[in-house]
Write a protein that holds these residues in place. Structure first.
Motif, short mmCIF file in Angstrom:
data_model
loop_
_atom_site.label_atom_id
_atom_site.label_comp_id
_atom_site.label_asym_id
_atom_site.label_seq_id
_atom_site.Cartn_x
_atom_site.Cartn_y
_atom_site.Cartn_z
N ALA A 34 1.46 7.31 -16.45
CA ALA A 34 2.50 7.30 -17.47
C ALA A 34 3.69 6.51 -16.97
O ALA A 34 3.97 6.48 -15.77
N LEU A 35 4.38 5.85 -17.88
CA LEU A 35 5.54 5.05 -17.49
C LEU A 35 6.66 5.91 -16.92
O LEU A 35 7.52 5.41 -16.22
N THR A 36 6.65 7.20 -17.24
CA THR A 36 7.70 8.08 -16.73
C THR A 36 7.38 8.61 -15.34
O THR A 36 8.24 9.20 -14.70
N THR A 37 6.15 8.38 -14.86
CA THR A 37 5.75 8.85 -13.54
C THR A 37 5.98 7.75 -12.53
O THR A 37 5.45 6.65 -12.69
N PRO A 38 6.76 8.01 -11.49
CA PRO A 38 7.00 6.97 -10.48
C PRO A 38 5.71 6.60 -9.75
O PRO A 38 4.87 7.45 -9.48
N VAL A 39 5.56 5.33 -9.45
CA VAL A 39 4.40 4.85 -8.69
C VAL A 39 4.73 5.04 -7.21
O VAL A 39 5.79 4.60 -6.76
N PRO A 40 3.83 5.67 -6.45
CA PRO A 40 4.09 5.82 -5.01
C PRO A 40 4.20 4.45 -4.34
O PRO A 40 3.56 3.48 -4.73
N GLU A 41 5.03 4.38 -3.31
CA GLU A 41 5.28 3.12 -2.60
C GLU A 41 3.98 2.50 -2.08
O GLU A 41 3.80 1.28 -2.16
N GLU A 42 3.05 3.33 -1.59
CA GLU A 42 1.78 2.80 -1.06
C GLU A 42 0.98 2.13 -2.17
O GLU A 42 0.37 1.08 -1.95
N GLU A 43 0.96 2.73 -3.35
CA GLU A 43 0.23 2.15 -4.47
C GLU A 43 0.89 0.86 -4.94
O GLU A 43 0.22 -0.12 -5.25
N ARG A 44 2.20 0.83 -4.97
CA ARG A 44 2.93 -0.38 -5.35
C ARG A 44 2.59 -1.52 -4.38
O ARG A 44 2.31 -2.64 -4.80
N GLU A 45 2.61 -1.22 -3.10
CA GLU A 45 2.29 -2.23 -2.09
C GLU A 45 0.84 -2.70 -2.20
O GLU A 45 0.56 -3.89 -2.05
N ARG A 46 -0.08 -1.77 -2.51
CA ARG A 46 -1.48 -2.13 -2.67
C ARG A 46 -1.64 -3.12 -3.82
O ARG A 46 -2.33 -4.13 -3.71
N ARG A 47 -0.97 -2.84 -4.93
CA ARG A 47 -1.03 -3.73 -6.09
C ARG A 47 -0.44 -5.10 -5.78
O ARG A 47 -0.99 -6.13 -6.16
N GLU A 48 0.69 -5.09 -5.07
CA GLU A 48 1.32 -6.36 -4.70
C GLU A 48 0.40 -7.19 -3.81
O GLU A 48 0.27 -8.41 -4.00
N LEU A 49 -0.24 -6.54 -2.83
CA LEU A 49 -1.14 -7.25 -1.93
C LEU A 49 -2.37 -7.78 -2.67
O LEU A 49 -2.82 -8.90 -2.40
N GLU A 50 -2.91 -6.99 -3.57
CA GLU A 50 -4.07 -7.44 -4.34
C GLU A 50 -3.72 -8.66 -5.19
O GLU A 50 -4.49 -9.61 -5.27
N LEU A 51 -2.57 -8.61 -5.83
CA LEU A 51 -2.14 -9.75 -6.64
C LEU A 51 -1.90 -10.98 -5.76
O LEU A 51 -2.29 -12.09 -6.10
N SER A 52 -1.25 -10.76 -4.65
CA SER A 52 -0.96 -11.85 -3.73
C SER A 52 -2.25 -12.50 -3.22
O SER A 52 -2.34 -13.72 -3.11
N SER A 53 -3.25 -11.69 -2.94
CA SER A 53 -4.53 -12.23 -2.46
C SER A 53 -5.24 -13.03 -3.54
O SER A 53 -6.13 -13.83 -3.23
N ARG A 54 -4.86 -12.85 -4.79
CA ARG A 54 -5.45 -13.60 -5.90
C ARG A 54 -4.56 -14.77 -6.34
O ARG A 54 -4.76 -15.33 -7.39
N GLY A 55 -3.57 -15.10 -5.52
CA GLY A 55 -2.75 -16.28 -5.77
C GLY A 55 -1.50 -16.05 -6.59
O GLY A 55 -0.83 -17.00 -6.97
N TRP A 56 -1.15 -14.80 -6.86
CA TRP A 56 0.07 -14.50 -7.60
C TRP A 56 1.25 -14.52 -6.64
O TRP A 56 1.18 -13.98 -5.53
N HIS A 57 2.33 -15.16 -7.06
CA HIS A 57 3.55 -15.24 -6.24
C HIS A 57 4.76 -14.97 -7.13
O HIS A 57 4.82 -15.43 -8.25
N TRP A 58 5.72 -14.24 -6.59
CA TRP A 58 6.96 -14.00 -7.32
C TRP A 58 8.09 -13.78 -6.36
O TRP A 58 8.00 -13.64 -5.22
#
Length: 97
Positions: free
Chosen positions: A73-97
């Motif tokens: 849910a958008l009202t539930t905070p995402v744990p830092e570990e999960e946020r980092e996992r998503r960032e790393l997965e995106l980065s490994s697929r060529g996403w940059h921001w």
């Protein structure tokens, strides 16, 4: 030439992906600004709001990249570990921001 590769990669409009990357960069900068501004009025509230917006945009980026992520849910905070996992997965697929 590589037919299964075409099946795995979802067709994404590059301009939509670029727009999401730009927005992710803006939100990341906002989070850093809030974190680095001591004494900011309602700093905790601003940080929660900026992180929630960042997490929502990160979820959108994951969806565009074809990455599965647990529904949250958008009202539930995402744990830092999960946020980092998503960032790393995106980065490994060529996403940059």
């Amino acid at each position: 030439m590589w037919p299964d590769r075409a099946r795995r990669a979802p067709a994404v409009d590059p301009l939509v992906a670029l727009e999401v990357q730009i927005r992710l960069a803006e939100l990341a900068a906002e989070v850093q600004l809030v974190e680095s501004t001591p004494g900011m009025y309602a700093q905790a509230h601003h940080l929660r709001a900026a992180l929630a917006a960042y997490d929502a945009m990160l979820a959108q980026a994951c969806a565009l990249a074809g990455l599965p992520f647990p529904g949250q849910a958008l009202t539930t905070p995402v744990p830092e570990e999960e946020r980092e996992r998503r960032e790393l997965e995106l980065s490994s697929r060529g996403w940059h921001w």
